[in-house]
Motif scaffolding. Structure first.
Motif, PDB file in Angstrom:
ATOM      1  N   MET A 498       4.349  -7.069  -3.816  1.00  0.00           N
ATOM      2  CA  MET A 498       5.308  -6.168  -4.466  1.00  0.00           C
ATOM      3  C   MET A 498       6.276  -5.646  -3.411  1.00  0.00           C
ATOM      4  N   PRO A 499       7.544  -5.439  -3.773  1.00  0.00           N
ATOM      5  CA  PRO A 499       8.555  -5.026  -2.786  1.00  0.00           C
ATOM      6  C   PRO A 499       8.167  -3.770  -2.022  1.00  0.00           C
ATOM      7  N   GLU A 500       7.635  -2.765  -2.715  1.00  0.00           N
ATOM      8  CA  GLU A 500       7.355  -1.515  -1.983  1.00  0.00           C
ATOM      9  C   GLU A 500       6.253  -1.700  -0.958  1.00  0.00           C
ATOM     10  N   LEU A 501       5.320  -2.622  -1.292  1.00  0.00           N
ATOM     11  CA  LEU A 501       4.255  -2.911  -0.335  1.00  0.00           C
ATOM     12  C   LEU A 501       4.839  -3.650   0.863  1.00  0.00           C
ATOM     13  N   ALA A 502       5.716  -4.613   0.576  1.00  0.00           N
ATOM     14  CA  ALA A 502       6.334  -5.384   1.649  1.00  0.00           C
ATOM     15  C   ALA A 502       7.116  -4.464   2.586  1.00  0.00           C
ATOM     16  N   ASP A 503       7.776  -3.465   2.007  1.00  0.00           N
ATOM     17  CA  ASP A 503       8.546  -2.499   2.803  1.00  0.00           C
ATOM     18  C   ASP A 503       7.678  -1.787   3.827  1.00  0.00           C
ATOM     19  N   SER A 504       6.451  -1.557   3.447  1.00  0.00           N
ATOM     20  CA  SER A 504       5.607  -0.732   4.309  1.00  0.00           C
ATOM     21  C   SER A 504       4.977  -1.521   5.451  1.00  0.00           C
ATOM     22  N   LEU A 505       5.144  -2.833   5.441  1.00  0.00           N
ATOM     23  CA  LEU A 505       4.495  -3.634   6.477  1.00  0.00           C
ATOM     24  C   LEU A 505       5.255  -3.532   7.797  1.00  0.00           C
ATOM     25  N   PRO A 507       5.475  -5.922  10.865  1.00  0.00           N
ATOM     26  CA  PRO A 507       5.030  -7.157  11.514  1.00  0.00           C
ATOM     27  C   PRO A 507       5.158  -7.059  13.032  1.00  0.00           C
ATOM     28  N   MET A 508       4.254  -7.730  13.705  1.00  0.00           N
ATOM     29  CA  MET A 508       4.268  -7.748  15.163  1.00  0.00           C
ATOM     30  C   MET A 508       4.331  -9.209  15.589  1.00  0.00           C
ATOM     31  N   GLU A 509       5.239  -9.547  16.491  1.00  0.00           N
ATOM     32  CA  GLU A 509       5.364 -10.941  16.885  1.00  0.00           C
ATOM     33  C   GLU A 509       4.266 -11.294  17.878  1.00  0.00           C
ATOM     34  N   ILE A 510       3.445 -12.271  17.520  1.00  0.00           N
ATOM     35  CA  ILE A 510       2.391 -12.636  18.464  1.00  0.00           C
ATOM     36  C   ILE A 510       2.724 -13.914  19.217  1.00  0.00           C
ATOM     37  N   LYS A 511       3.563 -14.706  18.659  1.00  0.00           N
ATOM     38  CA  LYS A 511       4.074 -15.920  19.314  1.00  0.00           C
ATOM     39  C   LYS A 511       5.508 -15.990  18.873  1.00  0.00           C
ATOM     40  N   PRO A 512       6.376 -16.667  19.627  1.00  0.00           N
ATOM     41  CA  PRO A 512       7.744 -16.779  19.119  1.00  0.00           C
ATOM     42  C   PRO A 512       7.717 -17.397  17.722  1.00  0.00           C
ATOM     43  N   GLY A 513       8.317 -16.749  16.779  1.00  0.00           N
ATOM     44  CA  GLY A 513       8.394 -17.286  15.427  1.00  0.00           C
ATOM     45  C   GLY A 513       7.237 -16.913  14.527  1.00  0.00           C
ATOM     46  N   ILE A 514       6.185 -16.326  15.081  1.00  0.00           N
ATOM     47  CA  ILE A 514       5.054 -15.963  14.218  1.00  0.00           C
ATOM     48  C   ILE A 514       4.774 -14.471  14.364  1.00  0.00           C
ATOM     49  N   SER A 515       4.858 -13.800  13.233  1.00  0.00           N
ATOM     50  CA  SER A 515       4.565 -12.369  13.258  1.00  0.00           C
ATOM     51  C   SER A 515       3.403 -12.079  12.330  1.00  0.00           C
ATOM     52  N   LEU A 516       2.661 -11.086  12.657  1.00  0.00           N
ATOM     53  CA  LEU A 516       1.524 -10.709  11.828  1.00  0.00           C
ATOM     54  C   LEU A 516       1.620  -9.255  11.467  1.00  0.00           C
ATOM     55  N   ALA A 517       1.036  -8.948  10.315  1.00  0.00           N
ATOM     56  CA  ALA A 517       0.901  -7.538   9.972  1.00  0.00           C
ATOM     57  C   ALA A 517      -0.384  -7.404   9.167  1.00  0.00           C
ATOM     58  N   THR A 518      -1.052  -6.341   9.314  1.00  0.00           N
ATOM     59  CA  THR A 518      -2.214  -6.117   8.467  1.00  0.00           C
ATOM     60  C   THR A 518      -1.733  -5.468   7.182  1.00  0.00           C
ATOM     61  N   VAL A 519      -2.470  -5.798   6.139  1.00  0.00           N
ATOM     62  CA  VAL A 519      -2.051  -5.223   4.874  1.00  0.00           C
ATOM     63  C   VAL A 519      -3.283  -4.755   4.112  1.00  0.00           C
ATOM     64  N   SER A 520      -3.150  -3.632   3.532  1.00  0.00           N
ATOM     65  CA  SER A 520      -4.200  -3.143   2.649  1.00  0.00           C
ATOM     66  C   SER A 520      -3.580  -3.012   1.277  1.00  0.00           C
ATOM     67  N   ALA A 521      -4.200  -3.680   0.305  1.00  0.00           N
ATOM     68  CA  ALA A 521      -3.580  -3.692  -1.013  1.00  0.00           C
ATOM     69  C   ALA A 521      -4.631  -4.029  -2.051  1.00  0.00           C
ATOM     70  N   VAL A 522      -4.199  -3.983  -3.299  1.00  0.00           N
ATOM     71  CA  VAL A 522      -5.069  -4.382  -4.397  1.00  0.00           C
ATOM     72  C   VAL A 522      -4.565  -5.720  -4.921  1.00  0.00           C
ATOM     73  N   LEU A 523      -5.464  -6.710  -5.009  1.00  0.00           N
ATOM     74  CA  LEU A 523      -5.064  -8.020  -5.526  1.00  0.00           C
ATOM     75  C   LEU A 523      -5.208  -8.010  -7.040  1.00  0.00           C
ATOM     76  N   HIS A 524      -4.066  -8.268  -7.686  1.00  0.00           N
ATOM     77  CA  HIS A 524      -4.026  -8.222  -9.130  1.00  0.00           C
ATOM     78  C   HIS A 524      -3.853  -9.657  -9.642  1.00  0.00           C
ATOM     79  N   VAL A 531      -0.858 -11.140  -7.483  1.00  0.00           N
ATOM     80  CA  VAL A 531       0.124 -10.198  -6.950  1.00  0.00           C
ATOM     81  C   VAL A 531      -0.612  -9.156  -6.112  1.00  0.00           C
ATOM     82  N   LEU A 532      -0.059  -8.877  -4.934  1.00  0.00           N
ATOM     83  CA  LEU A 532      -0.597  -7.795  -4.110  1.00  0.00           C
ATOM     84  C   LEU A 532       0.171  -6.529  -4.434  1.00  0.00           C
ATOM     85  N   GLN A 533      -0.557  -5.522  -4.849  1.00  0.00           N
ATOM     86  CA  GLN A 533       0.087  -4.264  -5.199  1.00  0.00           C
ATOM     87  C   GLN A 533      -0.348  -3.197  -4.203  1.00  0.00           C
ATOM     88  N   PRO A 534       0.479  -2.141  -4.025  1.00  0.00           N
ATOM     89  CA  PRO A 534       0.077  -1.068  -3.100  1.00  0.00           C
ATOM     90  C   PRO A 534      -1.220  -0.449  -3.602  1.00  0.00           C
TER      91      PRO A 534
END
Lengths: 637, 755
Positions: A498-505, A507-524, A531-534
């Motif tokens: 969901m857009p609002e969840l995506a907004d809150s992420l 991301p941290m670049e761990i290799k050039p071109g690859i970024s990671l972020a942890t996410v906590s959400a509810v899978l619907h 869909v991942l919802q906040p």
């Protein structure tokens, strides 16, 4: 992913694919070769046939393929690839509790209807006062003469369906166009592609976001009347199911057409008649076109051509109106405006005449020598039976077999002894093995699945290694009543955020071109969409400090352990261990990684792609020391 | 050189030397070279260069480094070569390695070498290297460098130069050159892979063919080494070349023959079902090559087989072909290949299955094998193999999958085998087995004549014509043919939509009816309509067919009929010939008109006897003949044809009239011209025709008038004029030079316009 194989006939396939949560039936061809076990149904009382000793006449019967393998009421959809591969449809939609949808192109449905109508008409117009079924009892069957006593599963043989059943079955069909994308329950998308074999014939793509299965059935690369085959869309398939190749791989269709014309001309010039047992649609269009070009040059313009079928008129007219399904050359004619097929001109000039049956007008117009196109190719029912009886006694006449579905020798058996000349020119425009190997090189599927008949040379020509599917890795083969687990695992699924969840992420670049972020959400999950919802916000404290303490327990307030990434270079790791005072280190390679053995400390470090285990005997201090050394090689975030 | 050309030459040389004036057309330069070759051939080139300093200037000019087009450079080099080849007039240019870029330069080097070494070496057995002139030493050193080079193109160039040298020059000095360079060539063979294999093969063959060098035993060693080092595909041409040599060591011939036989031996091995099968190569070598030396790819395998078959096909008829010639295994191999190609071979070995997959349906191999099989009919084989030959040929003829070209070859091969199976030699009757085949053959032919593919109908008809020509009088053939529908189908094909087929049908009808094999067909539906005779049918084709080929064929048939005394024509030749000649004289196709005159000539010969030492015909016969000729209106046709715009027609007519003149004029008895009838009106008509007014008819001619006209005409002079080719004016060198200058002039004008 599983494939249930219900038919052993490679050109009349019937397979069920279980893919994600859907159950998809791929074609439902009707193997009618069992009709060859029966006597012909004559239109006119035949003293010869009725005076044969022994068993009495029976209705035309059909052979329905094995269905115990799977409960057909669970089938969600049926995909039809061409009109020859839908002839068993009424048996499935009307007698199994089927509640799904059938998908097919418009010409497939219309011409399929004609074929069924013709079949029903052929059977129903010679009704039987009685019908026998006791002989199907195993104890009686084994007393019957060969080959009937050796026939397998006669209990599954069924009577021909009725027109009512046909109409009901056809009403369950939903029409589709080439390249149209049809969503099935949000789980998979199916798409018909032009296969070049017949009017409206299709191959099917069945795909999800990360998997693609191609179903190739009855395709042709020759330039005949239908739209050319769409090969490009078959690229990048995980699995390609290959059925419906040519039944006569050694007979080149062009040579066979030449052979057909030569024999036809030779017979007619000599004052004989030519009988062509055929289906009312398909190759007959091409044959008429060839004859259109040939008859004048061969001096045969005065010879009448008769096309006799209950659906002859509709077949000839339908072919002219499906312009968008025709090859480019024929499409352009429509704009001239000219009929796409030259048989229109043959009809206008009275060279080709068509009749619903031998009764009525035909008997008035009938003139010999002539050429008759009529069904059924099995020679067991239809007007062809009459002509076999009429012309069989003269060696001037010729019967030319062009349809490859039936063994012509078996078809002729009840008419022996026969003075008539018999010519076998099977015209099968479907892919041959050379074309298949080119196709597979072109579209490069990861796996090929095909009937077992295609993975070895034909039994009669066991040295012809060129007459089999040759690909790398070797094709998986199936036989009737087998269930195949298709050789690939589903690894990914598409999930929307969901857009609002995506907004809150963050991301941290761990290799050039690859970024990671942890996410906590509810899978619907609903209708196969994920869909991942906040996460629900903790209820806001309304009052004083006391309440606030209670919220300490909700899960997102837990201290998260950092996530690790990277790999451990074993050599450097061993050096580090040595630096830190460990000695007597041994490294073993395993299938999944390495085991580092600290023999003195009686400790094992098992390093694999996605896990590392330190196994030591209750020595927590040692474990933590080793853990920290391992962590030095990994990134944390 | 004629003065006009000499006048034009300096301007042309200036144009050629000017890079700003490109010569548009390469063929001009080629023609110019041809002309120079002719000029130098006729006289001294030293003199030519002295008389035309502009040529020397051109050569010098080219040597200067500048921006000349490559075609001019190559032209000049070749021109220099022409001069050099002629005489010792050549004092510049020589040995410049930077010129070593094109084959033209290569040829020049050869000539320089020849020139430099021929003079001093004359009379010596083998001059030593230190005796060689400086320029020759330089060239040879350059060649040595190239042969040592790692760059394949340089090696190839050097090999080409040497090939040309040994191919064109046969002076004793070439021995010295070969002795010096052969170690380098041998060293090339030790490399892996061998560089420039094709050029190397050419060189070795060129050396082997040279009468001066072929006595060198080292040569044969090198050749043997090459045969063993090169791949089978590369060695094939060398092996075939060696086997065609008149004399070379027997061991080498055996080795070369093995190379050619190997692919076929492999096929036989692969198909062998048991130990008793025929083998081409005995012993270890035969087994060794079994699987691994056969190329893995389909195209290479097909190429190897086709070239082996083609080489063997060419060798078969040669007197120096290897002996003993393994006729039976070769036959077996050809049959086996054809079986692999049509999928009827059922090999049990793995190599066999592989071959089967590669060869099945391969038209190229089928054609090559059928050609080879046809050639093998020259020598017979064991009856059982001959039976197999006919069986496989029938399979190909019957199979709907045989492509038209394959079918044609199959027909040709079948005919050759049928011809060879007539026993004893010279006797016309077919062998009993061939008679059996004949029945099946006619059934096939019947179907093929109805094929929708016109090429198939055409080759079927050709086959029928040739068969009938050979066996038309033979009982069993006649019986079989008349029992089939072939004659009637042939007659129907006179109406075929394809003109080539109609032409072949005309030939076949001609042949069939001259043997009385074209029975009138029964037409039950129209019993009253009288059936046309073949003669009438062919006349109808001649007068109505819109295409030339069938009409030409009709003319050939009529000529043959008249010559051979075919019954329908022989009954009343004049009656038969008259309408044909009339139709032919009006035909738009010049070949038909020539054929018409040919027919007239045969007719004349039959009336007056052939042209011989006692040429003149007896007066009585002459008068009768002339009257007959006037009745069929031959003279108007012949006289008109004299002015035909197509030269062959005019020539033929001239020959015809000369023949008649010789017959009519007894030698030495020249009649007074004035005594004869008035020929003025005829001559006036002739003049009008010559001027292009063709409309005027000649009217009735009396024999006397004809004779008078013939006497008054200078036919001999006319014949000589006609013998000159019609474009002799355009082909003159003067015209060429003018043309080239004119083109350049136009280009120059355009350039001026641009400013």
């Amino acid at each position: 992913m599983k494939l249930y194989c219900l038919s052993g006939h490679p050109t009349l396939p019937c397979n069920v694919l279980k893919f994600k949560s859907t159950t998809i039936m791929l074609d439902c061809g009707l193997d009618m070769t069992s009709t060859l076990n029966f006597l012909p149904l004559p239109l006119v009382q035949s003293p010869r046939l009725s005076n044969l000793p022994g068993w009495s006449l029976k209705d035309g019967n059909a052979f329905l393929d094995k269905t115990e393998l799977i409960d057909l009421s669970t089938v969600d959809v049926i995909l039809i690839s061409n009109y020859h591969c839908m002839m068993a449809l009424p048996y499935i939609t009307e007698h199994t509790g089927f509640t799904g949808t059938v998908y097919a192109t418009e010409p497939t449905v219309q011409i399929g209807r004609l074929l069924m109508e013709e079949l029903v008409n052929f059977i129903e117009r010679v009704p039987k006062a009685q019908s026998a079924s006791l002989w199907k009892n195993k104890d009686i069957q084994r007393l019957l003469p060969s080959p009937l006593k050796d026939a397998v599963e006669v209990s599954t043989w069924r009577r021909c369906y009725t027109m009512q059943e046909v109409n009901s079955a056809l009403s369950k069909i939903q029409l589709v166009g080439y390249s149209q994308k049809i969503e099935l329950f949000g789980a998979v998308q199916v798409t018909p592609l032009s296969s070049g074999y017949a009017l409206g014939s299709s191959n099917w793509i069945i795909q999800s976001h990360y998997e693609k299965v191609s179903y190739v059935s009855g395709s042709s690369l020759l330039t005949t009347h239908p739209q050319p085959m769409d090969q490009a869309s078959l690229k990048n398939s995980d699995v390609l199911i290959l059925t419906g190749l040519t039944q006569i791989p050694t007979a080149n269709p062009d040579s066979m057409v030449g052979e057909f014309c030569s024999n036809l001309a030779l017979t007619v010039r000599n004052g004989g008649n030519v009988l062509v047992p055929c289906y009312p649609s398909g190759v007959i269009y091409d044959l008429l076109e060839c004859l259109y070009q040939y008859i004048d040059s061969a001096g045969l313009s005065s010879i009448p051509f008769y096309f006799i079928s209950p659906v002859a008129n509709s077949s000839l007219e339908f072919s002219q109106i499906f312009a968008e399904w025709l090859c480019h050359n024929k499409q352009t004619k429509v704009y001239l405006p000219e009929p796409p097929f030259p048989h229109a001109e043959l009809i206008q000039t009275n060279k080709l005449k068509h009749y619903p049956s031998i009764h009525g007008d035909f008997s008035n117009d009938f003139r010999q020598p002539c050429v008759v196109f009529t069904g059924h190719p099995s020679l067991r029912f239809g007007d062809v039976v009459h002509f076999m009886e009429l012309w069989g006694k003269s060696s001037l006449n010729t019967v030319i077999f062009t349809e490859p579905d039936f063994s012509y020798l078996e078809a002729l058996a009840p008419y022996q002894p026969l003075a008539m000349k018999c010519i076998y020119c099977p015209i099968d425009t479907r892919l041959n093995f050379i074309q298949v190997s080119k196709l597979l090189k072109e579209v490069q599927p990861l796996h090929v699945v095909c009937p077992e008949q295609y993975t070895q040379p034909p039994p009669a020509q066991s040295h012809r290694m060129d007459l089999m599917v040759d690909c790398q890795p070797p094709a998986m083969s199936y036989r009737r009543a087998e269930v195949l687990a298709l050789p690939f695992k589903r690894r990914y699924e598409k999930i929307e955020i969901m857009p609002e969840l995506a907004d809150s992420l963050v991301p941290m670049e761990i290799k050039p071109g690859i970024s990671l972020a942890t996410v906590s959400a509810v899978l619907h999950t609903k209708d196969n969409k994920h869909v991942l919802q906040p996460p629900p916000r903790p209820a806001q404290p309304t009052g004083g400090k006391k309440r606030k303490r209670a919220s300490d327990d909700i899960p997102d307030c837990k201290v998260l352990k950092p996530l690790l990434s990277g790999s451990i270079p074993v050599d450097q790791f061993v050096q580090t261990l040595e630096k830190h005072g460990f000695s007597d280190i041994k490294v073993e390679d395993t299938a999944k990684g390495h085991i580092v053995l600290l023999q003195e400390a009686e400790t094992l470090i098992q390093i694999e792609e996605d896990s590392t285990h330190i196994i030591c005997d209750d020595d927590e201090v040692l474990r933590v020391r080793l853990r920290d050394l391992v962590l030095k090689f990994l990134q944390k975030f | 050189m004629d003065p006009e050309c000499a006048r034009l030459l300096p301007a042309l040389c200036a144009v050629l030397a000017d890079p700003r004036q490109p010569v548009a057309d390469d063929t001009c330069l080629e023609k110019l070279l041809d002309w120079f070759k002719a000029v130098t051939g006729a006289g001294s080139s030293l003199l030519l260069l002295q008389e035309h300093p502009c040529l020397v200037e051109l050569l010098f000019h080219v040597l200067k480094p500048q921006d000349l087009s490559s075609r001019i450079l190559s032209f000049t080099l070749r021109l220099a070569g022409i001069f050099a080849a002629q005489e010792n007039c050549f004092q510049f240019l020589q040995g410049d390695p930077s010129l070593f870029v094109a084959s033209a330069a290569g040829q020049l080097l050869v000539r320089v070498l020849d020139l430099a070494l021929r003079g001093p070496a004359e009379g010596h057995v083998c001059p030593q290297a230190w005796d060689w002139p400086a320029c020759a030493r330089k060239v040879v050193c350059h060649l040595e460098d190239c042969l040592r080079s790692e760059a394949a193109p340089r090696v190839t160039q050097a090999l080409h130069v040497l090939t040309t040298t040994f191919g064109h020059c046969h002076g004793l000095w070439t021995q010295g050159l070969w002795a010096r360079l052969s170690p380098l060539v041998a060293r090339l063979l030790e490399k892996d892979p061998v560089p420039a294999p094709h050029a190397l093969v050419d060189l070795l063959l060129s050396v082997a063919r040279s009468s001066v060098l072929s006595s060198d035993p080292g040569l044969w060693e090198t050749a043997a080494q090459a045969l063993s080092r090169l791949s089978p595909t590369q060695a094939g041409p060398l092996a075939a070349g060696i086997l065609k040599l008149q004399d070379c060591p027997q061991a080498l011939r055996i080795q070369a023959f093995r190379i050619l036989l190997q692919p076929l031996a492999h096929v036989l091995e692969a198909a062998a079902q048991g130990p008793g099968a025929p083998r081409l190569l005995e012993g270890a070598a035969g087994d060794l090559m079994a699987v691994d030396t056969f190329p893995p790819s389909r195209s290479a395998c097909v190429g190897l087989l086709c070239s082996a078959l083609a080489h063997l096909e060419l060798l078969q008829p040669l007197p120096q072909r290897p002996s003993p010639w393994p006729q039976a295994p070769l036959l077996a191999a050809a049959v086996t290949i054809l079986r692999f190609c049509n999928g009827s071979a059922a090999p049990s070995s793995e190599a066999g299955s592989r071959l089967c997959t590669m060869l099945v349906g391969c038209v190229r191999v089928q054609r090559a094998a059928l050609d080879f099989l046809g050639v093998l009919s020259q020598g017979l084989g064991p009856q059982e193999l001959v039976t197999q030959v006919f069986a496989i040929l029938l399979e190909y003829l019957v199979s709907p999958d045989s492509s038209p070209t394959v079918l044609k070859k199959a027909f040709q091969a079948t005919l050759r085998w049928l011809l060879s199976s007539a026993t004893p030699p010279g006797c016309c009757d077919l062998e009993p087995y061939a008679q059996l085949v004949l029945g099946e053959l006619l059934a096939v032919l019947q179907k093929r004549l109805c094929s929708p593919c016109w090429e198939v109908r055409d080759s079927g008809l050709e086959f029928l014509t040739q068969m009938t020509r050979r066996w038309g009088g033979q009982g069993s053939f006649r019986q079989a043919l008349l029992g089939s529908e072939v004659p009637e189908l042939t007659r129907q094909l006179l109406q075929d939509p394809e003109s080539y087929v109609r032409a072949s049908a005309v030939a076949a009808v001609g042949q069939l009816s001259s043997w009385g094999l074209l029975a009138a067909p029964s037409r039950p539906e129209h019993p009253d309509v009288p059936q046309k005779t073949p003669l009438e049918e062919l006349l109808l084709v001649l007068t109505t067919d819109s295409e030339g080929f069938p009409r030409r064929a009709v003319m050939r048939v009529f000529t043959e009929w008249l010559r051979d005394g075919y019954a329908d024509v022989a009954k009343d030749p004049e009656q038969s010939v008259a309408p044909v000649l009339q139709a032919a004289s009006r035909d738009l196709d010049w070949e038909v008109r020539v054929q018409g005159l040919e027919l007239a000539l045969v007719f004349l010969e039959q009336l007056l006897g052939p042209l011989g030492p006692s040429t003149a015909a007896p007066p009585g016969a002459l008068t009768q003949a002339l009257q007959a000729l006037c009745r069929v209106q031959l003279f108007e046709f012949a006289l008109r044809s004299l002015f035909d715009c197509d030269r062959p027609v005019a020539q033929k007519s001239c020959d015809l009239l000369l023949f008649l003149k010789a017959k009519a004029t007894p030698s030495g008895s020249q009649q007074e011209v004035g005594d004869g009838p008035n020929v003025a009106s005829v001559e006036a008509a002739l003049r009008r025709w010559q001027a292009g007014e063709q409309g005027q008819p000649l009217g009735e001619l009396a024999p006397e008038t004809v004779l008078a006209v013939l006497r008054s005409m200078d036919l001999e002079a006319l014949r000589d004029t006609l013998a000159e080719s019609s474009d002799h004016v355009e082909r003159s060198p003067q015209s060429l030079l003018q043309d080239m200058l004119a083109t350049v002039g136009v280009l120059g004008d355009n350039e001026a316009d641009c400013y």
